[in-house]
Scaffold this motif. Sequence first.
Motif, mmCIF file in Angstrom:
data_model
loop_
_atom_site.group_PDB
_atom_site.id
_atom_site.type_symbol
_atom_site.label_atom_id
_atom_site.label_comp_id
_atom_site.label_asym_id
_atom_site.label_seq_id
_atom_site.Cartn_x
_atom_site.Cartn_y
_atom_site.Cartn_z
ATOM 1 N N LYS A 1 0.831 -1.206 0.000
ATOM 2 C CA LYS A 1 0.000 0.000 0.000
ATOM 3 C C LYS A 1 0.864 1.254 0.000
ATOM 4 N N GLN A 2 1.946 1.237 0.806
ATOM 5 C CA GLN A 2 2.825 2.402 0.868
ATOM 6 C C GLN A 2 3.551 2.608 -0.461
ATOM 7 N N ALA A 3 3.982 1.504 -1.096
ATOM 8 C CA ALA A 3 4.655 1.610 -2.393
ATOM 9 C C ALA A 3 3.713 2.193 -3.444
ATOM 10 N N GLU A 4 2.463 1.769 -3.410
ATOM 11 C CA GLU A 4 1.480 2.302 -4.362
ATOM 12 C C GLU A 4 1.299 3.803 -4.167
ATOM 13 N N TYR A 5 1.294 4.238 -2.906
ATOM 14 C CA TYR A 5 1.138 5.667 -2.609
ATOM 15 C C TYR A 5 2.341 6.458 -3.127
ATOM 16 N N TRP A 6 3.559 5.979 -2.848
ATOM 17 C CA TRP A 6 4.756 6.687 -3.303
ATOM 18 C C TRP A 6 4.856 6.696 -4.828
ATOM 19 N N ASN A 7 4.480 5.599 -5.467
ATOM 20 C CA ASN A 7 4.572 5.517 -6.927
ATOM 21 C C ASN A 7 3.590 6.454 -7.621
ATOM 22 N N SER A 8 2.578 6.903 -6.896
ATOM 23 C CA SER A 8 1.611 7.836 -7.489
ATOM 24 C C SER A 8 2.144 9.262 -7.536
ATOM 25 N N ASP A 9 3.285 9.504 -6.882
ATOM 26 C CA ASP A 9 3.883 10.848 -6.838
ATOM 27 C C ASP A 9 5.061 10.882 -7.815
ATOM 28 N N ALA A 10 4.817 11.359 -9.028
ATOM 29 C CA ALA A 10 5.846 11.363 -10.072
ATOM 30 C C ALA A 10 7.035 12.241 -9.702
ATOM 31 N N SER A 11 6.783 13.359 -9.027
ATOM 32 C CA SER A 11 7.881 14.260 -8.664
ATOM 33 C C SER A 11 8.805 13.608 -7.629
ATOM 34 N N TYR A 12 8.225 12.821 -6.718
ATOM 35 C CA TYR A 12 9.038 12.132 -5.706
ATOM 36 C C TYR A 12 9.915 11.060 -6.358
#
Length: 249
Positions: free
Chosen positions: A71-82
């Motif tokens: 779930k955390q990986a999915e959240y981070w992957n949704s942030d292209a700038s990050y």
Amino acid sequence: MASSFISFSLLFISLYTADGFRSFGLDRCVFNSTDLKDIEYIRSQYYNKVEYARFSSSVGRFVGYTESGLKQAEYWNSDASYLAQLSGDKERYCQHNIEIDYQTALDKSAEPYVRLHSVTPPGGHHPSMLVCSVFDFYPKHIKVSWLRDGQEVTSDVTSTDELADADWYYQIHSHLEYTPRSGEKISCVVEHASLKEPLITDWDPSMPESERNKIAIGASGLILGLILSLAGFIYYKRKARGRILVPSN
């Protein structure tokens, strides 16, 4: 020799005292040269000693390893700038520090020296054993092999791991069990980053090592005896000069 991978790591730790759990992130660079294409930047996230998610510059996104990590990986992957920021750390963080490491330490090397000797085998199918001991080399990675009449020996060979000497140098010991044959040639071959070509040391079976040791000890004893005799003679001559001879009737 084939190049070996070296890991450079920088650890960031955040501690949470509540309930005794610990969370931290680990950033590291894996590389075998200073070229950007040979560098991988990795960020790992841990909770209670378990890695739950990881970003790799080779993949370009986070991968989760636990239920919460997915779930955390999915959240981070949704942030292209990050993700773009982390991908840029490969050059900003890794390449910069790797170049410093190569300049200060990784380009340095120390040539090994080799001692080839025979020992009594502990058992097995062969009556003889040779030991190729390699000392004082740096960096750690090294290859030690055996040649018998020009052909590489792959059986009845055992080796220790590279052993650290606690002074930046390493040593390694390779053992060859064999049955001697008349006129054969046995060699220990060492390949290391500090050497332009393999270092080959030939075994001389003309005299057993125990006999060579006896001769060396005997020669040392003879030399010591001569030195002591000469010192005694000089002492006697000096004492004789100080005596006064009184004639007698």
